[in-house]
Design an enzyme around this catalytic site. Sequence first.
Site, short mmCIF file in Angstrom:
data_model
loop_
_atom_site.label_atom_id
_atom_site.label_comp_id
_atom_site.label_asym_id
_atom_site.label_seq_id
_atom_site.Cartn_x
_atom_site.Cartn_y
_atom_site.Cartn_z
N HIS A 286 0.84 -1.21 0.00
CA HIS A 286 0.00 0.00 0.00
C HIS A 286 0.87 1.25 0.00
O HIS A 286 0.61 2.21 -0.72
CB HIS A 286 -0.89 0.06 1.25
CG HIS A 286 -1.92 -1.02 1.36
ND1 HIS A 286 -2.05 -1.79 2.50
CD2 HIS A 286 -2.88 -1.44 0.51
CE1 HIS A 286 -3.05 -2.64 2.32
NE2 HIS A 286 -3.58 -2.45 1.12
N SER B 92 -2.89 -7.71 3.09
CA SER B 92 -3.16 -7.58 4.53
C SER B 92 -3.61 -8.93 5.08
O SER B 92 -3.24 -9.31 6.19
CB SER B 92 -4.25 -6.54 4.79
OG SER B 92 -3.85 -5.28 4.31
N ARG C 241 -1.83 -6.14 -8.22
CA ARG C 241 -0.64 -6.96 -7.97
C ARG C 241 -0.51 -8.09 -8.98
O ARG C 241 0.56 -8.36 -9.49
CB ARG C 241 -0.71 -7.58 -6.56
CG ARG C 241 -0.57 -6.60 -5.45
CD ARG C 241 -1.04 -7.17 -4.15
NE ARG C 241 -2.45 -7.54 -4.24
CZ ARG C 241 -3.20 -7.90 -3.21
NH1 ARG C 241 -2.67 -8.00 -2.03
NH2 ARG C 241 -4.47 -8.19 -3.39
N LYS D 264 -16.20 -6.55 4.53
CA LYS D 264 -15.34 -7.50 5.23
C LYS D 264 -15.42 -7.23 6.72
O LYS D 264 -15.73 -6.12 7.12
CB LYS D 264 -13.87 -7.28 4.86
CG LYS D 264 -13.52 -7.34 3.43
CD LYS D 264 -12.05 -7.03 3.28
CE LYS D 264 -11.64 -7.18 1.82
NZ LYS D 264 -10.28 -6.74 1.59
O1 PNS Z 1 -8.88 -2.76 0.38
P1 PNS Z 1 -10.16 -3.28 -0.17
O2 PNS Z 1 -10.92 -4.03 0.91
O3 PNS Z 1 -9.98 -4.10 -1.42
O4 PNS Z 1 -11.03 -1.98 -0.56
C1 PNS Z 1 -12.34 -2.11 -1.06
C2 PNS Z 1 -13.05 -0.75 -1.07
C3 PNS Z 1 -13.09 -0.15 0.32
C4 PNS Z 1 -12.31 0.18 -2.00
C5 PNS Z 1 -14.49 -0.98 -1.62
O5 PNS Z 1 -15.11 -1.95 -0.84
C6 PNS Z 1 -15.31 0.31 -1.62
O6 PNS Z 1 -15.12 1.17 -2.46
N1 PNS Z 1 -16.25 0.43 -0.65
C7 PNS Z 1 -17.09 1.59 -0.52
C8 PNS Z 1 -18.53 1.25 -0.88
C9 PNS Z 1 -18.72 1.30 -2.40
O7 PNS Z 1 -18.61 2.32 -3.02
N2 PNS Z 1 -18.98 0.10 -2.96
C10 PNS Z 1 -19.19 -0.07 -4.39
C11 PNS Z 1 -17.89 -0.28 -5.12
S1 PNS Z 1 -18.15 -0.60 -6.83
#
Ligand code: PNS
Length: 168
Positions: A17, A128, A90, A41
Amino acid sequence: MRLAIYPGSFDPVTFGHLDVIQRASLIFDRVVVAAAVHAQKHHTFGVEERLEFLRVSAGHIPNVEIVKFEGLLVDFARSRGAVAVVRGLRAVSDFEFEFQMALMNRRLFPGLETVFFTPKEDYSYLSSRIVKEIARLGGDVRAFVPECAATGLKAHFSTPEARAQPSS
Ligand code: PNS
């Protein structure tokens, strides 16, 4: 002023990150690293702790801001006047989820581009989740996450209850 949002769970932040944050900070005028309060999650660390690890490890970069966000990413991006969403890519295994998210976000907010950064090869296997699995089983994670997160992981997994939970 080209502002990008780098959203994620950062549970906890890894060197992968941090590598993406560094690269994005060289391309965009401002990078807002945004920790999701509720991603889809279960989080090991609360949002304030996740933010603290980010601040300690990336807070020194002048054009980087570290915040939390709730709700839809596109709404947050719009409220900040962002032109792009930054994500790290990645391996091929990341692609399907990232592609789906990029297209959905574009559908919801056509003015927002998703830009992918490839982290340094040394970090391409890091996540993570895998770092937490190592910490849960008593392994040394200082090569993978900043010191503050390594200490946080050690403290978190110091109880038998936490060690009994599979890593998310
Ligand atoms: O690190 P991660 O868990 O892969 O991040 C995922 C994240 C937080 C970027 C994604 O879950 C997100 O954007 N959540 C906010 C809610 C949202 O907008 N969901 C629709 C995404 S298309």
